[in-house]
Write an enzyme that holds these catalytic residues in place. Structure first.
Site, short mmCIF file in Angstrom:
data_model
loop_
_atom_site.label_atom_id
_atom_site.label_comp_id
_atom_site.label_asym_id
_atom_site.label_seq_id
_atom_site.Cartn_x
_atom_site.Cartn_y
_atom_site.Cartn_z
N ASP A 77 83.25 -23.92 49.98
CA ASP A 77 83.19 -22.73 49.13
C ASP A 77 81.88 -22.69 48.35
O ASP A 77 81.22 -23.70 48.16
CB ASP A 77 84.36 -22.73 48.13
CG ASP A 77 84.34 -23.95 47.22
OD1 ASP A 77 84.19 -25.07 47.75
OD2 ASP A 77 84.47 -23.79 45.99
N GLU A 78 81.55 -21.49 47.88
CA GLU A 78 80.46 -21.27 46.93
C GLU A 78 79.19 -22.03 47.34
O GLU A 78 78.70 -22.90 46.63
CB GLU A 78 80.91 -21.66 45.53
CG GLU A 78 82.09 -20.83 45.03
CD GLU A 78 82.60 -21.23 43.66
OE1 GLU A 78 83.05 -20.35 42.91
OE2 GLU A 78 82.55 -22.44 43.35
N HIS B 275 78.52 -27.73 46.18
CA HIS B 275 79.14 -28.56 45.13
C HIS B 275 78.83 -30.04 45.38
O HIS B 275 79.73 -30.88 45.31
CB HIS B 275 80.65 -28.31 45.09
CG HIS B 275 81.01 -26.98 44.50
ND1 HIS B 275 80.88 -26.69 43.16
CD2 HIS B 275 81.48 -25.85 45.08
CE1 HIS B 275 81.27 -25.44 42.94
NE2 HIS B 275 81.62 -24.90 44.09
N ASP C 65 82.52 -33.25 43.27
CA ASP C 65 81.93 -31.97 42.88
C ASP C 65 80.58 -32.26 42.25
O ASP C 65 80.12 -33.40 42.21
CB ASP C 65 82.85 -31.20 41.92
CG ASP C 65 82.83 -29.70 42.19
OD1 ASP C 65 81.75 -29.09 42.02
OD2 ASP C 65 83.87 -29.14 42.58
#
Length: 771
Positions: free
Chosen positions: A337-338, A275, A202
């Site tokens: 994601d994100e 990330h 991450d």
């Protein structure tokens, strides 16, 4: 009958109406077995007991050795493992094709013998775990002191409802050594879970050794400080302690081997294309801007992501090649994601990729990234999993979707005939608060108590039977922004993981929370022996607020029948001589009620505090045009008018209700006409959590509930304020009405430069007070 009397009579009738109850389980086993038939007598485990494995069933030998090792360690007896057929005085493992389910088993206990039958060694392992739970908790320690080790005669036929039964652990935000990861796997396996999702990379750290890219751990595994306090605390403060760590490939191989022995498949996650700051700090040329970067000290979502050049894909394929060499399971998780599109939108190289591939926007560019990685993994016989954002721009052909932002992503994927793993934040995020107690350790937010986890139904009712086949199961997630060590991980995960284990194993008609709570209360003795730092809120005093002729009622109780609940109303802590709860307490004025359970004049529970600020709408019926988001709805709509102010610094206390992408439109029935001179609201403000104050508030009143007129508005919100709680009181010309309608219009899209820019802001509201 007057409206108020009618309302109260209806509530009383509903509360007293009989409801179907599931028959209580006769055995203290979690997850609850599918079918149990009790016999008479019991099998005594003693120094002469042996463990037998059929001569043709050698694949079961290591399971038999695990059981024998557990018994040897705790008793000092020999418990030899021998090859041979089922016999008296022994615990026998037997392979049979009569058990159809790959993970199913049949456990037969008589006074003479114990037989575990299964089709596979996985089934034998789960049968062994049931035997383990039927033995006393003392077997979980090196005590060498034997009490009465007997198992009641029974026949159990058992198999799981879902194939995927998992738990997740984020080791990027905070790092946990390999020995703790193995302990985590042990606890999953004991409760018949079979997947461990290992979140390895991450923005805050890269935790897996990749030999062809050594800087990933030399640089990316370390950050120069960590956020102090909560993200919502302003201004942000950081320590200066160098923090990090990573797993060598040898350590990973050992953890994988350990998990395989316990029939747990590890699903590794390598985040992409977002990330990615830990990786970009090590190799900045993989970004759109070239850096420089730092491994992040702050939590959240960041604009810098992997670029979309062939060089980047070569890097990612190189990483995944080594990952596949380490993890033999079918699934590889790539995150997805994100992913902010800010850098891609301004990047000439990404524009070239879009033009070359015929992609119309950055959402399709994200889909292209996932599709390309899916093709690579598929060519190596693996399957890609991604968070539900991988649906945006088109779903890769063989991708499995992990639905976290609710159930919508899972429903959409299942209707496209893609496999789905459900993990909605509303029920499966175990980094959320689990108790209203102010003593709880800091958490990211949310409110997910044990009862809510147990109430979760993984298969959405909207799906057809054919679509529902694509719901493989679910998992609980433990994100570790605010979880610093293994004991804290256990506190957040347990017993909620145990509740989820039963949701995923046991058939739905058998599930009953009261029955589960009874079994869990016995099971905690086993957790104690294992040294598990679980959150024991099961017997906390529960406060339930209901309606009254004036004000509200407060019911206080504990699940422990041996507990006497005592309370005070003056703000002092309850003592052995405080008033004993005899029934519901009527609250008609401001009170600070504190309650606790006592055994033999000693306090045995935490103190439960319920502060009341009573107003005209307290306890009255309220309707909502749009329900709150599932993650922030535990208190239900009545939480807006229960007379209990929410926490001033924590929006995950069950009192705050939250909306995402929707306004609050609430109508309160005061049950009889009354004079109204003011209406007050409380709003939570946390820009770092994407929680914004509303744009405006409008108050309407009505005499008949059909025709409304506006009596007050407010639109002068200071959206730059750092105050966490912002009260608003509208003073209006005194008017008489029975109905009050409050319309709170959300902020809308988060502006550029703020966390979550472009997303819809959250709206959090507490009490709607009528004076």
């Amino acid at each position: 009958m007057k409206p108020l009397q009618l309302f109260l009579a209806l509530l009383f009738a509903l509360s007293c109406a009989p409801s179907p109850r599931t028959e209580r389980s006769s055995l203290p086993v979690i997850p609850r077995p599918v079918a149990v038939e009790m016999g008479t007598g019991a099998f005594r485990v003693g120094p002469g007991t042996s463990v037998f494995v059929g001569s043709n069933d050698t694949s079961f030998t290591h399971v038999a050795e695990m059981l024998a090792g557990l018994l040897r360690r705790s008793s000092g007896w020999e418990f030899p493992v021998r090859s041979g057929s089922v016999r008296d005085g022994a615990i026998s493992f037997k392979q049979t094709d009569d058990i159809r389910h790959e993970e199913g088993y049949r456990l037969t206990v008589t006074a003479e013998r114990i037989v575990i039958e299964s089709r596979t060694s996985a089934g034998a392992f789960y049968g062994m775990q049931t035997v383990r739970q039927l033995l006393p908790p003392e077997i979980e320690g090196d005590v060498r002191k034997v009490a009465d080790w007997s198992i009641p005669s029974t026949v159990i036929n058992d198999a799981p409802r879902y194939a995927y039964r998992g738990m997740h652990l984020d080791v990027a935000r905070h790092f946990f050594p390999a020995e703790f990861v193995k302990r985590y796997i042990d606890l999953l396996a004991m409760h018949k879970m079979n997947r461990f999702h290992w979140h390895l990379t991450d923005d805050q750290g890269w935790r897996i050794e990749i030999k062809r890219y050594p800087k990933l751990t030399e640089v990316g595994a370390w950050r120069n400080g960590t956020l102090i306090g909560h993200y919502s605390d302003q201004p942000h403060r950081f320590d200066t302690v160098r923090y990090g760590g990573f797993y060598s490939q040898d350590e990973i191989r050992e953890v994988v081997r350990y998990a395989q022995e316990r029939f747990v498949t590890i699903v590794p996650e390598i985040e992409m294309p977002g990330h990615a700051l830990a990786a970009l700090t090590a190799y900045p040329h993989l970004s759109c801007t070239g850096g420089p970067f730092e491994v992040q000290k702050l939590w959240g979502v960041f604009d810098d992501v992997f670029c979309t050049t062939d060089t980047v894909f070569t890097f990612l394929e190189g990483v995944l090649t080594e990952v596949m060499d380490l993890f033999p399971g079918t699934y590889i998780h790539v995150g997805g994601d994100e992913v902010p599109k800010t850098r891609w939108a301004a990047c000439p190289r990404c524009s070239t990729t879009k033009a070359r591939e015929g992609l119309k926007d950055d959402h399709e560019l994200q889909s292209y990234c996932i599709r390309r990685m899916e093709r690579f993994l598929s060519s190596h016989g693996r399957r890609l999993i991604g968070w539900d954002e991988i649906l945006e721009g088109g779903l890769a052909p063989g991708a499995t979707v992990m639905s976290w932002r609710g159930t919508e992503g899972g429903i959409a994927a299942a209707r496209l005939r893609h496999d789905v793993i459900m993990t909605p934040g509303s029920h499966c995020y175990f980094d959320h608060y689990q108790s209203r107690s102010p003593e709880e350790p800091i958490a990211i937010g949310g409110f997910t108590p044990l009862e809510k986890v147990y109430a979760y139904e993984p298969t959405p009712a909207e799906l057809t039977p054919d679509e529902a086949k694509h719901i493989l199961g679910a998992q609980g997630n433990v994100w570790t922004e605010y979880i610093l060590n293994g004991r804290h991980v256990e506190y957040m995960a347990y017993p909620r993981a145990i509740a989820l284990a039963e949701v995923l194993w046991s058939s739905a008609p058998l599930r009953d929370f009261d029955d589960f709570a009874d079994r869990l209360s016995k099971h905690t003795a086993r957790l104690d022996r294992l040294g598990v730092n679980y959150a024991n809120h099961l017997f906390d005093v529960r406060a339930v607020i209901g309606p009254a002729t004036h004000g509200v009622t407060l019911s206080l109780s504990s699940r422990d029948p041996q507990v006497v609940v005592r309370y005070t109303t003056d703000g002092s802590d309850p003592a052995p001589n405080s008033a004993q709860v005899e029934g519901p307490i009527t609250v008609t004025a401001d009170l600070d009620v504190r309650a606790a359970g006592f055994k033999e004049d000693r306090r045995s529970t935490r103190i439960t505090r319920t502060p009341f600020a009573i107003h005209a709408a307290a306890g009255k019926p309220i309707s909502l045009a749009t329900p709150p988001h599932g993650s922030y709805s535990v208190g239900g709509r009545q939480a807006l008018v229960n007379g209990v102010p929410a926490s001033s610094d924590r929006y995950g206390d069950g009192e705050w209700l939250g909306w995402s992408g929707a306004d609050l439109d609430a109508t309160i029935d005061l049950l009889e006409p009354r004079k109204i001179s003011a209406v007050a609201f409380r709003f939570f403000n946390g820009i770092g959590q994407w929680i914004w104050l509303p744009r405006s508030v409008e108050v309407q009143v009505s005499v008949d509930g059909a025709s409304y007129r506006t009596v007050g508005t407010w639109d002068r919100f200071d959206h730059a304020t750092t105050a966490k709680v912002v009260p608003v009181e509208l003073t209006i010309t005194t008017t008489e009405a029975r109905f009050m309608r409050a319309i709170v219009r959300r902020y809308g899209a988060i502006p550029a430069g703020s966390p979550g820019a472009g997303n819809q802001a959250w709206l959090f509201v507490d009490e709607l007070m009528v004076r």
